[in-house]
Motif scaffolding. Structure first.
Motif, PDB file in Angstrom:
ATOM      1  N   LEU A  45       4.915  -3.113  -6.777  1.00 62.78           N
ATOM      2  CA  LEU A  45       4.190  -4.383  -6.798  1.00 62.78           C
ATOM      3  C   LEU A  45       2.681  -4.176  -6.703  1.00 62.78           C
ATOM      4  N   VAL A  46       2.263  -3.298  -5.815  1.00 66.28           N
ATOM      5  CA  VAL A  46       0.821  -3.059  -5.645  1.00 66.28           C
ATOM      6  C   VAL A  46       0.251  -2.318  -6.850  1.00 66.28           C
ATOM      7  N   LEU A  47       1.021  -1.391  -7.416  1.00 66.76           N
ATOM      8  CA  LEU A  47       0.553  -0.664  -8.587  1.00 66.76           C
ATOM      9  C   LEU A  47       0.449  -1.589  -9.795  1.00 66.76           C
ATOM     10  N   ALA A  48       1.415  -2.500  -9.959  1.00 72.38           N
ATOM     11  CA  ALA A  48       1.413  -3.420 -11.097  1.00 72.38           C
ATOM     12  C   ALA A  48       0.222  -4.362 -11.043  1.00 72.38           C
ATOM     13  N   ASN A  49      -0.129  -4.784  -9.848  1.00 73.90           N
ATOM     14  CA  ASN A  49      -1.258  -5.693  -9.682  1.00 73.90           C
ATOM     15  C   ASN A  49      -1.833  -5.476  -8.294  1.00 73.90           C
ATOM     16  N   PRO A  50      -2.994  -4.853  -8.199  1.00 74.54           N
ATOM     17  CA  PRO A  50      -3.554  -4.582  -6.875  1.00 74.54           C
ATOM     18  C   PRO A  50      -3.738  -5.841  -6.027  1.00 74.54           C
ATOM     19  N   GLY A  51      -3.790  -6.997  -6.656  1.00 77.15           N
ATOM     20  CA  GLY A  51      -3.873  -8.245  -5.902  1.00 77.15           C
ATOM     21  C   GLY A  51      -2.622  -8.496  -5.072  1.00 77.15           C
ATOM     22  N   ASN A  52      -1.509  -7.876  -5.452  1.00 77.72           N
ATOM     23  CA  ASN A  52      -0.283  -8.014  -4.676  1.00 77.72           C
ATOM     24  C   ASN A  52      -0.385  -7.328  -3.321  1.00 77.72           C
ATOM     25  N   SER A  53      -1.412  -6.548  -3.123  1.00 78.76           N
ATOM     26  CA  SER A  53      -1.580  -5.915  -1.819  1.00 78.76           C
ATOM     27  C   SER A  53      -1.779  -6.964  -0.731  1.00 78.76           C
ATOM     28  N   VAL A  54      -2.299  -8.122  -1.097  1.00 79.76           N
ATOM     29  CA  VAL A  54      -2.444  -9.210  -0.127  1.00 79.76           C
ATOM     30  C   VAL A  54      -1.062  -9.617   0.376  1.00 79.76           C
ATOM     31  N   ALA A  55      -0.089  -9.675  -0.530  1.00 82.63           N
ATOM     32  CA  ALA A  55       1.280 -10.002  -0.126  1.00 82.63           C
ATOM     33  C   ALA A  55       1.821  -8.943   0.830  1.00 82.63           C
ATOM     34  N   TYR A  56       1.499  -7.685   0.568  1.00 87.68           N
ATOM     35  CA  TYR A  56       1.945  -6.616   1.475  1.00 87.68           C
ATOM     36  C   TYR A  56       1.331  -6.809   2.858  1.00 87.68           C
ATOM     37  N   TRP A  57       0.032  -7.076   2.921  1.00 85.79           N
ATOM     38  CA  TRP A  57      -0.642  -7.229   4.211  1.00 85.79           C
ATOM     39  C   TRP A  57      -0.087  -8.423   4.981  1.00 85.79           C
ATOM     40  N   VAL A  58       0.293  -9.479   4.266  1.00 86.48           N
ATOM     41  CA  VAL A  58       0.776 -10.692   4.931  1.00 86.48           C
ATOM     42  C   VAL A  58       2.266 -10.598   5.261  1.00 86.48           C
ATOM     43  N   ALA A  59       3.082 -10.151   4.305  1.00 85.53           N
ATOM     44  CA  ALA A  59       4.533 -10.231   4.476  1.00 85.53           C
ATOM     45  C   ALA A  59       5.240  -8.885   4.569  1.00 85.53           C
ATOM     46  N   GLY A  60       4.632  -7.820   4.115  1.00 86.58           N
ATOM     47  CA  GLY A  60       5.334  -6.546   4.024  1.00 86.58           C
ATOM     48  C   GLY A  60       5.321  -5.688   5.265  1.00 86.58           C
ATOM     49  N   ARG A  61       4.411  -5.957   6.163  1.00 84.23           N
ATOM     50  CA  ARG A  61       4.299  -5.129   7.356  1.00 84.23           C
ATOM     51  C   ARG A  61       4.971  -5.802   8.542  1.00 84.23           C
TER      52      ARG A  61
END
Length: 69
Positions: A45-61
């Motif tokens: 997800l992060v590789l496909a769109n670096p903007g998805n890193s926000v989703a990781y910071w909010v929901a993935g950890r």
């Protein structure tokens, strides 16, 4: 149409890429139990769109107070 300042674009792209790199570093440093969902999915997800890193910071950890299991 108005011309956009290229510095703003460079700043936004740089922030997005930096957030993606930091997300990857955080995933590498965390155990699998401290990440919600499969690590590979977050990498894709992060590789496909670096903007998805926000989703990781909010929901993935998982936070320290989150229950595991």
């Amino acid at each position: 149409m108005t011309r956009r300042d290229p510095r703003i674009t460079v700043l936004l792209v740089s922030a997005s890429v930096l957030s993606g790199v930091l997300a990857w570093c955080d995933m590498a440093a965390r155990s699998g139990e401290r990440i919600r969902g499969p690590r590979r999915l977050w990498h894709v997800l992060v590789l496909a769109n670096p903007g998805n890193s926000v989703a990781y910071w909010v929901a993935g950890r998982r936070r320290r107070h989150d229950r595991i299991g």
